[in-house]
Design a protein around this motif. Structure first.
Motif, PDB file in Angstrom:
ATOM      1  N   ASP A 211      16.873  -6.295  -7.759  1.00 40.09           N
ATOM      2  CA  ASP A 211      16.515  -4.882  -7.682  1.00 40.09           C
ATOM      3  C   ASP A 211      15.568  -4.666  -6.492  1.00 40.09           C
ATOM      4  O   ASP A 211      14.664  -5.470  -6.248  1.00 40.09           O
ATOM      5  CB  ASP A 211      15.820  -4.492  -8.990  1.00 40.09           C
ATOM      6  N   TRP A 212      15.747  -3.578  -5.759  1.00 34.99           N
ATOM      7  CA  TRP A 212      14.891  -3.294  -4.597  1.00 34.99           C
ATOM      8  C   TRP A 212      13.428  -3.169  -4.987  1.00 34.99           C
ATOM      9  O   TRP A 212      12.533  -3.489  -4.201  1.00 34.99           O
ATOM     10  CB  TRP A 212      15.384  -2.066  -3.840  1.00 34.99           C
ATOM     11  N   LEU A 213      13.158  -2.729  -6.208  1.00 33.50           N
ATOM     12  CA  LEU A 213      11.775  -2.615  -6.681  1.00 33.50           C
ATOM     13  C   LEU A 213      11.137  -3.988  -6.897  1.00 33.50           C
ATOM     14  O   LEU A 213       9.919  -4.133  -6.793  1.00 33.50           O
ATOM     15  CB  LEU A 213      11.717  -1.800  -7.973  1.00 33.50           C
TER      16      LEU A 213
ATOM     17  N   ARG B 277       5.597  -6.423  -3.518  1.00 35.27           N
ATOM     18  CA  ARG B 277       4.480  -7.219  -4.044  1.00 35.27           C
ATOM     19  C   ARG B 277       3.468  -6.260  -4.655  1.00 35.27           C
ATOM     20  O   ARG B 277       2.606  -5.717  -3.964  1.00 35.27           O
ATOM     21  CB  ARG B 277       3.842  -8.052  -2.933  1.00 35.27           C
ATOM     22  N   TRP B 278       3.608  -6.007  -5.941  1.00 34.59           N
ATOM     23  CA  TRP B 278       2.713  -5.119  -6.676  1.00 34.59           C
ATOM     24  C   TRP B 278       1.366  -5.831  -6.860  1.00 34.59           C
ATOM     25  O   TRP B 278       1.320  -7.043  -7.018  1.00 34.59           O
ATOM     26  CB  TRP B 278       3.322  -4.779  -8.036  1.00 34.59           C
ATOM     27  N   ASP B 279       0.275  -5.066  -6.853  1.00 32.88           N
ATOM     28  CA  ASP B 279      -1.032  -5.693  -7.086  1.00 32.88           C
ATOM     29  C   ASP B 279      -1.179  -6.036  -8.570  1.00 32.88           C
ATOM     30  O   ASP B 279      -0.268  -5.797  -9.369  1.00 32.88           O
ATOM     31  CB  ASP B 279      -2.175  -4.832  -6.548  1.00 32.88           C
ATOM     32  N   ARG B 280      -2.325  -6.590  -8.948  1.00 32.62           N
ATOM     33  CA  ARG B 280      -2.507  -7.043 -10.340  1.00 32.62           C
ATOM     34  C   ARG B 280      -2.448  -5.903 -11.356  1.00 32.62           C
ATOM     35  O   ARG B 280      -2.240  -6.124 -12.538  1.00 32.62           O
ATOM     36  CB  ARG B 280      -3.805  -7.830 -10.477  1.00 32.62           C
ATOM     37  N   ASP B 281      -2.637  -4.649 -10.868  1.00 31.84           N
ATOM     38  CA  ASP B 281      -2.539  -3.482 -11.749  1.00 31.84           C
ATOM     39  C   ASP B 281      -1.146  -2.855 -11.717  1.00 31.84           C
ATOM     40  O   ASP B 281      -0.932  -1.786 -12.287  1.00 31.84           O
ATOM     41  CB  ASP B 281      -3.585  -2.437 -11.351  1.00 31.84           C
TER      42      ASP B 281
ATOM     43  N   ARG C 149       9.419   3.118   3.971  1.00 32.64           N
ATOM     44  CA  ARG C 149       9.425   1.838   4.675  1.00 32.64           C
ATOM     45  C   ARG C 149       8.445   0.899   3.994  1.00 32.64           C
ATOM     46  O   ARG C 149       7.402   1.331   3.514  1.00 32.64           O
ATOM     47  CB  ARG C 149       9.020   2.000   6.142  1.00 32.64           C
ATOM     48  N   LEU C 150       8.800  -0.363   4.002  1.00 30.04           N
ATOM     49  CA  LEU C 150       7.983  -1.409   3.397  1.00 30.04           C
ATOM     50  C   LEU C 150       7.470  -2.305   4.514  1.00 30.04           C
ATOM     51  O   LEU C 150       8.235  -2.691   5.400  1.00 30.04           O
ATOM     52  CB  LEU C 150       8.842  -2.204   2.406  1.00 30.04           C
TER      53      LEU C 150
END
Length: 133
Positions: free
Chosen positions: A2-4, A8-12, A74-75
């Motif tokens: 999945d693109w999501l 790299r999500w943070d700890r929250d 954009r990422l």
């Protein structure tokens, strides 16, 4: 994948997002998105953020009417910051900040102090019913 899942999500479970005006290139604001906010943004074509102060999703413009139409997401190279090109829409196009200014970045360091260098385009009291400085 999945693109999501590539973010790299943070700890929250959040990712920082910079909203940049498509036509002028001005940086309008900085905010956060969680997975649901980003998915909704991609689905709607309008900015939906995660409001840390409200503790909930926040569809930009839900109170003020100043919606952000999203043109591109954009990422960055580390997959941990998003850049979103937008057109600021609403009753008074061009107002992105809750202070009634074009951009949230209206204060400039000059001679050891922060000076407001952009005018208030609309009184926040008329947008929200109370002052939000």
């Amino acid at each position: 994948m999945d693109w999501l899942d590539q973010i790299r999500w943070d700890r929250d479970g959040l990712v920082p997002v910079i909203a940049q005006e498509r036509d002028s290139g001005d940086v309008l604001m900085f905010a956060w998105m969680n997975r649901e906010a980003l998915a909704r943004t991609a689905e709607l074509g309008e900015a939906v953020y995660w409001s840390r102060s409200r503790g909930r999703l926040w569809h930009k413009g839900e109170e003020s009417g100043h919606v952000q139409k999203v043109h591109e997401l954009r990422l960055d190279c580390d997959n941990d910051v998003l850049l979103m090109t937008v057109t600021q829409q609403g009753h008074e196009p061009g107002i992105a900040c809750h202070t009634g200014r074009h951009s949230c970045f209206f204060q400039r360091l000059q001679d050891g102090r922060w000076d407001s260098v952009e005018p208030v385009l609309k009184d926040p009291d008329t947008m929200y019913g109370k002052a939000k400085a």
